[in-house]
Write a protein that holds these residues in place. Sequence first.
Motif: not given
Lengths: 379, 123
Positions: A19, A62, A64-65, A68, A153-155, A206, A208, A211, A214
């Motif tokens: 990630l 994290d 990000s898995h 979205q 995108h990461a989350l 949260e 968004s 990446a 991030a």
Amino acid sequence: MGQTEDLTGTAEPQELLQLPLDAWHRARGGRMVPFAGYLMPVQYEGIMAEHLWTREHAGLFDVSHMGQLRVSGPGATEALEALMPGDFAALKPGRIRYSLLLSEEGGILDDLMVTREEDGFFLVVNGATKWDDIGHLREHLPDEITLHHLEEHALLALQGPRAAEALAAVVPGVDSLGFMQAAAFAWRGHALGISRSGYTGEDGFEISVPAEAAEALADALAAHPEVKPIGLGARDSLRLEAGLPLYGHDLDEGTTPVAAGLEFALSKRRRAEGGFPGVDRILRELAEGAPLRLAGLAVEGRQPVREGAEVVDASGAVIGRVTSGGFAPSVGAPIALAYLPAALAVPGARITLSQRGKPHAAQVAALPFVPHRYVRKGS
Amino acid sequence: MSRYFTEDHEWIDVDGDIGTVGITEYAQGQLGDIVFVETPDEGRALAKGDDAAVVESVKAASDVYSPVSGTVIEGNAALADKPELVNEDAEGEGWFFKLTLSDPAELEGLMDEAKYAEFVSKL
């Protein structure tokens, strides 16, 4: 010494993906383990300390898995309502609903967050199920509906009583959001989608984030003295104390919304009008009850009773199953979630669990185990 | 008194025919926060490699194997209320049980401290 059970289960041989924050976690001492096809940090300084820190301060996760997705196009509302039991027609822009992707039999294919945006919907789905979800949505959404997977995108999740203060120091204005509200923000020229929601029972957000931004955002948040990075281990113990089910454990295609105690996800208008998968069975269970119900358990003694343990009756016959369980750091005792015969799924009922041949006494507890501390704001 | 180690991360201190068994500093670090320990009852006969004790961290349950054969003479009662002793002092106050060795020759198959350190460095 040999491990008999592990949070992350047995790693199946598969190619593990990285990630965007992989190096960031390693630099902070994150212990990386396989999870949902990715390498993820299970802990940094220790699950107990990270759990308690999140309850008292703010934890940066994290996630990000997770998938979205953006759903847009003419008729998107009706198209999503054909797959889920939520009242998305009544959902105003910037408002979020917890919902369920349902099978034709009324089983739960996934649980997810649905946010109404100005021109469509933003969905956050579970990491382990996202590819199946995407396949399901592509198969069932009409051609004129666009499904976009935000793979770049990461989350991040920032959770805890000091989360609002810490995030507002980096992204001014976020504290105007109330629980289950979302809005777009800009940070250093990057567009952020921020929701006031989470999976710990605490106030939190949260975020968004593209990446490429991030790592800088994680750095900016972690620079706040109230913020520490928190791993998946504490994420699991926090959500369990908050009584929040975990897909693939407490929920799966064999469980229904009523059995899982998720009636609140069945909107009033949708109950009246129907038109979602499995509606006959779900309405019948709403009226008559489901044979098994998900319930919280306070386990006596100190030994954790984990997923896979059996619920047994006086004769030793298996009558239910534990789907999540572990030591609850904020409670100071072992707790669990289990499917029980409906008659036993009432707070105070005493039951017996069996794990590796050993009996454990437990009492049904009201959920959540630790009170939610969401910050609600009027509409 | 000599200390021996197993590849499964148990240690055993041997004094005459009495052995004291625990898990290693490396093992406690891998397990993380320990929340429960079950030690064997006095009088229980153990063969080398038998499941002798249970140690549970927040995230995992593990069996502790007996490094040698023998008869249990004492479990560490302090661990019932303070399992975190294993995190704090794995190779001291966090010991699991004591036993009378029935076959001291079994110790020859175990590692000494230097060999165990080398073994762990390759993990």
